[in-house]
Design a protein around this motif. Sequence first.
Motif, PDB file in Angstrom:
ATOM      1  N   ASP A  24      39.047  42.745  30.495  1.00  0.00           N
ATOM      2  CA  ASP A  24      40.475  42.812  30.816  1.00  0.00           C
ATOM      3  C   ASP A  24      40.860  41.758  31.845  1.00  0.00           C
ATOM      4  OD1 ASP A  24      40.882  44.921  29.085  1.00  0.00           O
ATOM      5  OD2 ASP A  24      40.475  46.434  30.622  1.00  0.00           O
ATOM      6  N   GLN A  25      39.945  41.448  32.739  1.00  0.00           N
ATOM      7  CA  GLN A  25      40.165  40.388  33.725  1.00  0.00           C
ATOM      8  C   GLN A  25      38.885  39.567  33.822  1.00  0.00           C
ATOM      9  OE1 GLN A  25      38.612  40.110  37.024  1.00  0.00           O
ATOM     10  NE2 GLN A  25      37.160  41.579  36.170  1.00  0.00           N
ATOM     11  N   VAL A  26      39.000  38.303  34.216  1.00  0.00           N
ATOM     12  CA  VAL A  26      37.839  37.406  34.183  1.00  0.00           C
ATOM     13  C   VAL A  26      37.499  36.816  35.553  1.00  0.00           C
ATOM     14  CG1 VAL A  26      38.198  36.800  31.762  1.00  0.00           C
ATOM     15  CG2 VAL A  26      39.302  35.428  33.547  1.00  0.00           C
ATOM     16  N   ASN A  27      38.098  37.349  36.606  1.00  0.00           N
ATOM     17  CA  ASN A  27      37.906  36.746  37.930  1.00  0.00           C
ATOM     18  C   ASN A  27      36.984  37.530  38.850  1.00  0.00           C
ATOM     19  OD1 ASN A  27      39.638  34.467  37.501  1.00  0.00           O
ATOM     20  ND2 ASN A  27      41.377  35.869  37.655  1.00  0.00           N
ATOM     21  N   ASP A  28      36.621  38.752  38.491  1.00  0.00           N
ATOM     22  CA  ASP A  28      35.760  39.573  39.341  1.00  0.00           C
ATOM     23  C   ASP A  28      34.468  39.870  38.586  1.00  0.00           C
ATOM     24  OD1 ASP A  28      34.459  41.790  40.621  1.00  0.00           O
ATOM     25  OD2 ASP A  28      36.328  42.201  41.688  1.00  0.00           O
ATOM     26  N   GLN A  57      26.175  30.765  35.047  1.00  0.00           N
ATOM     27  CA  GLN A  57      26.278  31.131  33.635  1.00  0.00           C
ATOM     28  C   GLN A  57      27.666  31.697  33.318  1.00  0.00           C
ATOM     29  OE1 GLN A  57      22.906  33.650  32.301  1.00  0.00           O
ATOM     30  NE2 GLN A  57      21.987  33.172  34.272  1.00  0.00           N
ATOM     31  N   LEU A  58      28.123  32.631  34.160  1.00  0.00           N
ATOM     32  CA  LEU A  58      29.426  33.255  33.943  1.00  0.00           C
ATOM     33  C   LEU A  58      30.555  32.234  34.025  1.00  0.00           C
ATOM     34  CD1 LEU A  58      29.166  36.613  35.946  1.00  0.00           C
ATOM     35  CD2 LEU A  58      29.303  36.354  33.460  1.00  0.00           C
ATOM     36  N   ALA A  59      30.461  31.327  34.979  1.00  0.00           N
ATOM     37  CA  ALA A  59      31.530  30.340  35.170  1.00  0.00           C
ATOM     38  C   ALA A  59      31.668  29.433  33.946  1.00  0.00           C
ATOM     39  CB  ALA A  59      31.267  29.513  36.421  1.00  0.00           C
ATOM     40  N   ILE A  60      30.542  29.052  33.353  1.00  0.00           N
ATOM     41  CA  ILE A  60      30.594  28.200  32.162  1.00  0.00           C
ATOM     42  C   ILE A  60      31.204  28.961  30.987  1.00  0.00           C
ATOM     43  CG2 ILE A  60      29.158  27.027  30.428  1.00  0.00           C
ATOM     44  CD1 ILE A  60      27.378  26.092  32.766  1.00  0.00           C
ATOM     45  N   SER A  65      35.189  30.059  26.873  1.00  0.00           N
ATOM     46  CA  SER A  65      35.730  31.034  25.917  1.00  0.00           C
ATOM     47  C   SER A  65      36.495  32.194  26.530  1.00  0.00           C
ATOM     48  CB  SER A  65      34.577  31.613  25.087  1.00  0.00           C
ATOM     49  OG  SER A  65      33.749  32.423  25.917  1.00  0.00           O
ATOM     50  N   SER A  66      36.569  32.247  27.877  1.00  0.00           N
ATOM     51  CA  SER A  66      37.122  33.435  28.546  1.00  0.00           C
ATOM     52  C   SER A  66      36.413  34.698  28.061  1.00  0.00           C
ATOM     53  CB  SER A  66      38.631  33.546  28.336  1.00  0.00           C
ATOM     54  OG  SER A  66      39.298  32.522  29.022  1.00  0.00           O
ATOM     55  N   ASP A 178      34.538  28.727  40.428  1.00  0.00           N
ATOM     56  CA  ASP A 178      34.286  30.036  39.815  1.00  0.00           C
ATOM     57  C   ASP A 178      32.846  30.475  40.031  1.00  0.00           C
ATOM     58  OD1 ASP A 178      36.885  30.259  38.864  1.00  0.00           O
ATOM     59  OD2 ASP A 178      36.395  29.490  36.860  1.00  0.00           O
ATOM     60  N   ALA A 179      31.913  29.538  39.892  1.00  0.00           N
ATOM     61  CA  ALA A 179      30.499  29.869  40.066  1.00  0.00           C
ATOM     62  C   ALA A 179      30.227  30.374  41.472  1.00  0.00           C
ATOM     63  CB  ALA A 179      29.626  28.653  39.762  1.00  0.00           C
TER      64      ALA A 179
END
Length: 200
Positions: A24-28, A57-60, A65-66, A178-179
């Motif tokens: 639902d969100q991609v920042n936390d 890994q998550l940041a890439i 692809s979000s 982001d990483a």
Amino acid sequence: MIRASLVSFLALTALSACGHAPPDQVNDACLILEDNRSWWRALQRTEERWGVPAGVQLAILKRESSFNAHARPARRRLLGIIPGRRPSSAYGYAQALDETWDWYRRDTGRRGADRDDFSDAVDFVGWYASKSRQLSGIQPNQPRELYLSYHEGHGGYNRGTYRRHSWLMRAADQVASDAQRYENQISRCERRLSRRFGLF
């Protein structure tokens, strides 16, 4: 009735095997991983195997692809309305191209790996980072440089082709930001995440 229930169960199993719905969100990172608990173990396996931090890994994947298992590049439009060809064969969480994914599967022996499987996608990111280390001298904890080589290929990175694209430089800076944020977040919830897997 039993047969109908079995068919429904198998359909749900097939859908889940092909990838989760995007978060639902991609920042936390903590919320992402609490909602997708198997992802945490996959990130850990990749870090153990390839040395790439979970936050990197998550940041890439966020940039590529979000976290959408079935992401593809948008189709080009003919005359502004008629759907045309896609600009590349990129697909899945990691947006890996057909030929690069085939290279990964041959090189690692993971013939059954799928681009819409999170565990396979992060292993691909780790493997590609290991190639970036061998071919371009990039360390696993250099997310900006890893992303530039990921996008441009090792030959392009080594030639500095990314310098011609200001938007790509900004994207790589965002991946690095982001990483770092993800790593800070994971450091605060790592014990809680690991406890759910019975690791501590």
